[in-house]
Design an enzyme around this catalytic site. Sequence first.
Site, PDB file in Angstrom:
ATOM      1  N   LYS A 154     -12.793  37.919   9.576  1.00 49.42           N
ATOM      2  CA  LYS A 154     -11.687  38.329   8.488  1.00 49.42           C
ATOM      3  C   LYS A 154     -10.330  37.374   8.875  1.00 49.42           C
ATOM      4  CE  LYS A 154      -9.671  42.468   6.861  1.00 49.42           C
ATOM      5  NZ  LYS A 154      -9.868  42.317   5.680  1.00 49.42           N
TER       6      LYS A 154
HETATM    7  N1  PMP Z   1     -14.775  42.423   1.496  1.00 54.41           N
HETATM    8  C1  PMP Z   1     -13.429  41.732   1.785  1.00 54.41           C
HETATM    9  C2  PMP Z   1     -13.292  40.635   1.271  1.00 54.41           C
HETATM   10  C3  PMP Z   1     -12.628  42.521   2.332  1.00 54.41           C
HETATM   11  O1  PMP Z   1     -11.340  42.239   2.787  1.00 54.41           O
HETATM   12  C4  PMP Z   1     -12.491  43.988   2.859  1.00 54.41           C
HETATM   13  C5  PMP Z   1     -11.538  44.551   3.378  1.00 54.41           C
HETATM   14  N2  PMP Z   1     -11.523  44.454   5.061  1.00 54.41           N
HETATM   15  C6  PMP Z   1     -14.088  44.310   2.615  1.00 54.41           C
HETATM   16  C7  PMP Z   1     -14.946  43.698   1.945  1.00 54.41           C
HETATM   17  C8  PMP Z   1     -14.295  45.754   3.036  1.00 54.41           C
HETATM   18  O2  PMP Z   1     -14.233  45.880   4.487  1.00 54.41           O
HETATM   19  P1  PMP Z   1     -13.987  47.268   5.272  1.00 54.41           P
HETATM   20  O3  PMP Z   1     -14.830  48.313   4.642  1.00 54.41           O
HETATM   21  O4  PMP Z   1     -14.495  47.019   6.558  1.00 54.41           O
HETATM   22  O5  PMP Z   1     -12.593  47.312   4.909  1.00 54.41           O
END
Ligand code: PMP
Length: 303
Positions: A154
Site C-alpha cells: 500500500k
Molecule cells: N484495494 C485498494 C486499492 C485499497 O486501497 C483498499 C483499502 N486499503 C482495499 C482494496 C481494501 O483493503 P482493506 O480491506 O484492507 O481496507
Amino acid sequence: MKFAYFEGKIVPFKEANISIMTHAFNYGTGVFEGIRAYWNADQGQMLILKLKEHYGRLQKSAAALRIKLKYSLDDLIDITVAVVKQNGYHEDIYIRPIAYKSQEKIGLGLTGVEDNFCLFISPFGAYLDIEKGIRVCISSWRRIGAQSMPQGAKITGAYFNSSLAKAEAMEKGLDEAILLSPDGTVAEGSGENLFLLENDKLITPPLREVILPGITRRAVIELARQELKLEVVERLIKKEELFSAAELFFCGTGAQISAITEVDGAKIGGGFVGPVTKKLQAVYFKAVRGDAPKYADWITPVY
Ligand code: PMP
C-alpha cells in the site's frame, strides 16, 4: 485530530508537520494503512478492527520500499492504542499510520534515505453509501500492473492511479470506479476489493491479480463461508460478468460493505441492494461493533 504520533512521540496534531523537502512528499515514497475503530456506545468502548493484520501488511509494504520500521508489531499496536486513547473520541474513527522516507533529500532511490513513522486519527462515518448502494463506472484507467509496482504493498505514490479512477467517476456524477487489470479482467475499486454473486456463489479476483490483499476481503470470505454457508471462489472475472451478476459489492476498511447497484448506467440485480449483500452487512457490522463474541479476536478494545 487532537493528538498524533510523530518522530517518536505523541504530540498535538498541529505540531506533527513535515518539511516540504521530505523525500516521501516529493516522490510518493511512503507506505500506509487505513484502520477503522468503531465506537460501541452500549459498551462505552472503542474497538479497533484487525489491528494485527493491518500492521502485518504495513510491515510487508515497508519492506517493499526498503523502509526499516524501528517498531515491532507489538510496538505498533501499543502506539496505536495509546494515541487512540489519548484522543478520547466517542464516535467511529479512522486511523492512518504512515511509514515514509523522511529525509530532506533531492534524488530518487530507496536505500540510504532516512525513514520514519507517523500516525493520525480522524472521526470517520460512512465513506460510501451502505444503505442504498452506489453507482460506478468502469474506469478508462487500468490498475498499475505487477510489472510496474510491487504487488500487495500500500504505497502512497501508487494512489495517484486510484485518484485518477475516483476522479473520473466523480466527474461523471458517480460514486466510484472499477479498475480493470492490465490484462482486461476485473481488478478492484479505487480503494476497495470487489465481490460478485453468481449462481449462489461469491466470486472475487484472486490475490495473484493486481489487487490489494484487503483485510476486509478476507473477513468477508470468512463470514460468507461461516455464517452464510456460501461457496466463495477466487478466480479471474471478465468485464461482461459484472453486468450479469445477481449482486455486486465493494468491501474495504473505508467502504465497509457497499452494494453496487449500477455499472456504466446498467442496473445490477434490479438496482437494489441484494439479500446476500444485506446479510453480509448485518453479520459484518455485528462483528466489527463488538456484538458477536465469536469474532471477538477481530477487535482490540481501547478504553
Ligand atoms: N484495494 C485498494 C486499492 C485499497 O486501497 C483498499 C483499502 N486499503 C482495499 C482494496 C481494501 O483493503 P482493506 O480491506 O484492507 O481496507
